[in-house]
Design an enzyme around this catalytic site. Structure first.
Site, PDB file in Angstrom:
ATOM      1  N   ASN A  31       5.197  34.570   7.186  1.00  0.00           N
ATOM      2  CA  ASN A  31       6.183  35.422   7.862  1.00  0.00           C
ATOM      3  C   ASN A  31       6.714  36.503   6.929  1.00  0.00           C
ATOM      4  OD1 ASN A  31       6.219  33.736  10.252  1.00  0.00           O
ATOM      5  ND2 ASN A  31       7.255  32.234   8.954  1.00  0.00           N
ATOM      6  N   HIS A 118      13.697  28.112  18.846  1.00  0.00           N
ATOM      7  CA  HIS A 118      13.053  27.384  17.742  1.00  0.00           C
ATOM      8  C   HIS A 118      13.515  25.922  17.662  1.00  0.00           C
ATOM      9  CE1 HIS A 118      12.355  26.533  13.354  1.00  0.00           C
ATOM     10  NE2 HIS A 118      11.187  27.038  13.726  1.00  0.00           N
ATOM     11  N   GLU A 163      16.476  33.829  20.770  1.00  0.00           N
ATOM     12  CA  GLU A 163      15.895  34.459  19.577  1.00  0.00           C
ATOM     13  C   GLU A 163      15.703  35.931  19.877  1.00  0.00           C
ATOM     14  OE1 GLU A 163      12.247  32.491  18.150  1.00  0.00           O
ATOM     15  OE2 GLU A 163      13.315  30.624  18.493  1.00  0.00           O
ATOM     16  N   SER A 167       9.239  33.238  18.072  1.00  0.00           N
ATOM     17  CA  SER A 167       8.389  32.952  16.917  1.00  0.00           C
ATOM     18  C   SER A 167       6.931  32.689  17.263  1.00  0.00           C
ATOM     19  CB  SER A 167       8.953  31.763  16.140  1.00  0.00           C
ATOM     20  OG  SER A 167       9.017  30.626  16.964  1.00  0.00           O
ATOM     21  N   ASP A 192      19.258  34.389  17.200  1.00  0.00           N
ATOM     22  CA  ASP A 192      18.505  34.009  16.009  1.00  0.00           C
ATOM     23  C   ASP A 192      17.529  35.148  15.697  1.00  0.00           C
ATOM     24  OD1 ASP A 192      16.736  32.932  14.165  1.00  0.00           O
ATOM     25  OD2 ASP A 192      16.728  30.943  15.065  1.00  0.00           O
ATOM     26  N   HIS A 195      12.845  36.356  13.237  1.00  0.00           N
ATOM     27  CA  HIS A 195      11.641  37.197  13.209  1.00  0.00           C
ATOM     28  C   HIS A 195      11.942  38.666  13.503  1.00  0.00           C
ATOM     29  CE1 HIS A 195       9.208  33.621  12.723  1.00  0.00           C
ATOM     30  NE2 HIS A 195      10.079  33.059  13.539  1.00  0.00           N
ATOM     31  N   LYS A 228      11.679  34.980   5.670  1.00  0.00           N
ATOM     32  CA  LYS A 228      10.587  35.626   6.406  1.00  0.00           C
ATOM     33  C   LYS A 228      10.480  37.064   5.905  1.00  0.00           C
ATOM     34  CE  LYS A 228      11.529  32.280  10.001  1.00  0.00           C
ATOM     35  NZ  LYS A 228      10.625  31.219   9.574  1.00  0.00           N
TER      36      LYS A 228
HETATM   37  C1  LIG Z   1      13.317  31.318  15.090  1.00  0.00           C
HETATM   38  C2  LIG Z   1      13.522  30.526  13.847  1.00  0.00           C
HETATM   39  N1  LIG Z   1      14.767  30.119  13.544  1.00  0.00           N
HETATM   40  C3  LIG Z   1      15.018  29.400  12.430  1.00  0.00           C
HETATM   41  C4  LIG Z   1      14.009  29.044  11.578  1.00  0.00           C
HETATM   42  C5  LIG Z   1      14.327  28.221  10.368  1.00  0.00           C
HETATM   43  O1  LIG Z   1      14.446  29.041   9.270  1.00  0.00           O
HETATM   44  P1  LIG Z   1      14.115  28.507   7.795  1.00  0.00           P
HETATM   45  O2  LIG Z   1      12.630  28.552   7.665  1.00  0.00           O
HETATM   46  O3  LIG Z   1      14.820  29.458   6.895  1.00  0.00           O
HETATM   47  O4  LIG Z   1      14.636  27.120   7.695  1.00  0.00           O
HETATM   48  C6  LIG Z   1      12.703  29.472  11.838  1.00  0.00           C
HETATM   49  C7  LIG Z   1      11.612  29.095  10.896  1.00  0.00           C
HETATM   50  O5  LIG Z   1      10.478  28.951  11.184  1.00  0.00           O
HETATM   51  C8  LIG Z   1      12.448  30.220  13.004  1.00  0.00           C
HETATM   52  O6  LIG Z   1      11.213  30.632  13.317  1.00  0.00           O
END
Ligand SMILES: Cc1ncc(COP(=O)(O)O)c(C=O)c1O
Length: 374
Positions: A31, A118, A163, A167, A192, A195, A228
């Site tokens: 990412n 997620h 989000e 993702s 969130d 991405h 990411k």
């Molecule tokens: C949409 C989303 N939120 C939160 C996370 C979690 O983040 P981190 O990898 O910093 O724990 C991810 C990780 O893959 C994600 O894709």
């Protein structure tokens, strides 16, 4: 332990047993959308910081001795960067999501969430004592129906969890429409930006950039994960004074966890500086060119995450293995990460890719599919 063996055997039989693989070949999987994880300026900054700092580890939780000037400087910088009243830095995005949904909604509240949020948000929502309503992916009418339902049940606060860029599908949430609904039904929108940060918005502040400039954080909470496009690690939560103070006082994932390494906080700040610079803008422009190429070959939503849906788990693993053998680091994503019958290659694009890679990859992909069908 026999039940563990049985479980692993079942996963194997379903083509879903996972194992750890070291990175190898051209990166079409990480990412690291802007190529910052390997940026020389961040490496130099890391060396510099360590040479001038007394400790490597934070040594305690933030509320004890783990709060350092690096954490404070990052949170102040990030507040200006994201135009937020305040920010709070966590060790990971996973932890930040756990904190948000444990500490903000009470048992008298309702959380309305998109079915594709997620796993870190899903799990935290599931653990919450609030009422929960799941809504079909990106269905604005579905969100409105859920808001009406929450209003009718006279719950206290209503939280909407989405989000910005999803993702596994790479499509964008209809943020302006969701914000309008939040206003109409007096709800709070939790976005969130895992991405979207660094990549989306006019200057890389995320897909919510214009929304927060226009409306502030009275009704919005954003999460910018830092591992990411930001290229380091951690999660930055942006919100009102009350939101951040509540997290500091009641979020177990914040209170009962050792603070991130000060170095990590420092590097996130340096990375945000890069993202906001002309160099960051140039990286976003380069990424857009690669995104346009990928869109031509594989369709998708026109973002830096391109799902190549294959369907069958075994077939997906075969195609991924074939492409890996040709020097591409691309992985098979299978249920439960994605819905049943939608196993896929998740093509993750980066400004660090050369522009001649995608045409060659598209040829290899066609060959791999033909071989698999034969
Ligand atoms: C949409 C989303 N939120 C939160 C996370 C979690 O983040 P981190 O990898 O910093 O724990 C991810 C990780 O893959 C994600 O894709």
């Amino acid at each position: 332990m026999r039940n563990l063996q049985e479980k692993l055997g079942q996963l194997e039989a379903q083509g879903r047993r996972r194992s750890l693989k070291l990175p190898q070949g051209i990166d079409l999987t990480s990412n690291d959308y802007l190529g910052l994880a390997e940026h020389p300026k961040l490496r130099e900054a890391a060396i510099d910081f360590l040479q001038n700092s007394s400790s490597v580890g934070a040594g305690g939780s933030r509320l004890l001795r783990g709060h350092t000037s690096a954490h404070q400087a990052l949170e102040e910088f990030a507040a200006t960067f994201f135009a937020a009243p305040r920010t709070l830095y966590f060790s990971s995005g996973f932890q930040a999501n756990a904190a948000v949904f444990q500490a903000l909604p009470s048992r008298h509240d309702t959380i309305i969430f998109d079915e594709f949020v997620h796993a870190s948000a899903r799990e935290a929502i599931q653990n919450s004592h609030a009422r929960r309503i799941k809504v079909q992916h990106n269905n604005v009418q579905g969100f409105e129906n859920a808001l009406k339902e929450a209003q009718a049940s006279e719950r206290q606060n209503v939280w909407i969890a989405v989000e910005s860029i999803y993702s596994m599908d790479g499509d964008a949430a209809p943020l302006p429409a969701l914000f309008d609904l939040a206003e109409k039904y007096d709800a709070i929108l939790i976005i969130d930006e895992a991405h979207g940060s660094g990549v989306c918005g006019p200057t890389g502040r995320g897909l919510s950039e214009e929304l927060v400039y226009e409306h502030g954080y009275k009704r919005i909470v954003t999460l910018h994960t830092c591992g990411k496009a930001i290229g380091v690690a951690g999660g930055l939560l942006c919100g009102s004074e009350d939101v951040i103070d509540t997290l500091i006082n009641t979020a177990r994932a914040f209170i009962y966890s050792t603070a991130p390494m000060p170095l990590q906080a420092y590097l996130v700040q340096k990375s945000l500086e890069l993202i906001g610079s002309a160099e960051g803008q140039a990286a976003r422009e380069k990424l857009q060119k690669i995104v346009a190429q990928a869109h031509e070959f594989f369709g998708g939503s026109g973002t830096h995450i391109v799902p190549i849906v294959i369907g069958d788990d075994f077939e997906c693993v075969d195609v991924a293995n074939n492409l890996q053998a040709h020097g591409y680091d691309i992985r098979a994503i299978r249920p439960p990460t994605v819905p049943e019958g939608t196993a896929r290659l998740r093509l993750s694009l980066s400004a660090a890719l050369d522009e001649d890679i995608l045409p060659a990859f598209a040829d290899h992909y066609e060959d791999a599919r033909k071989k698999d069908a034969a």
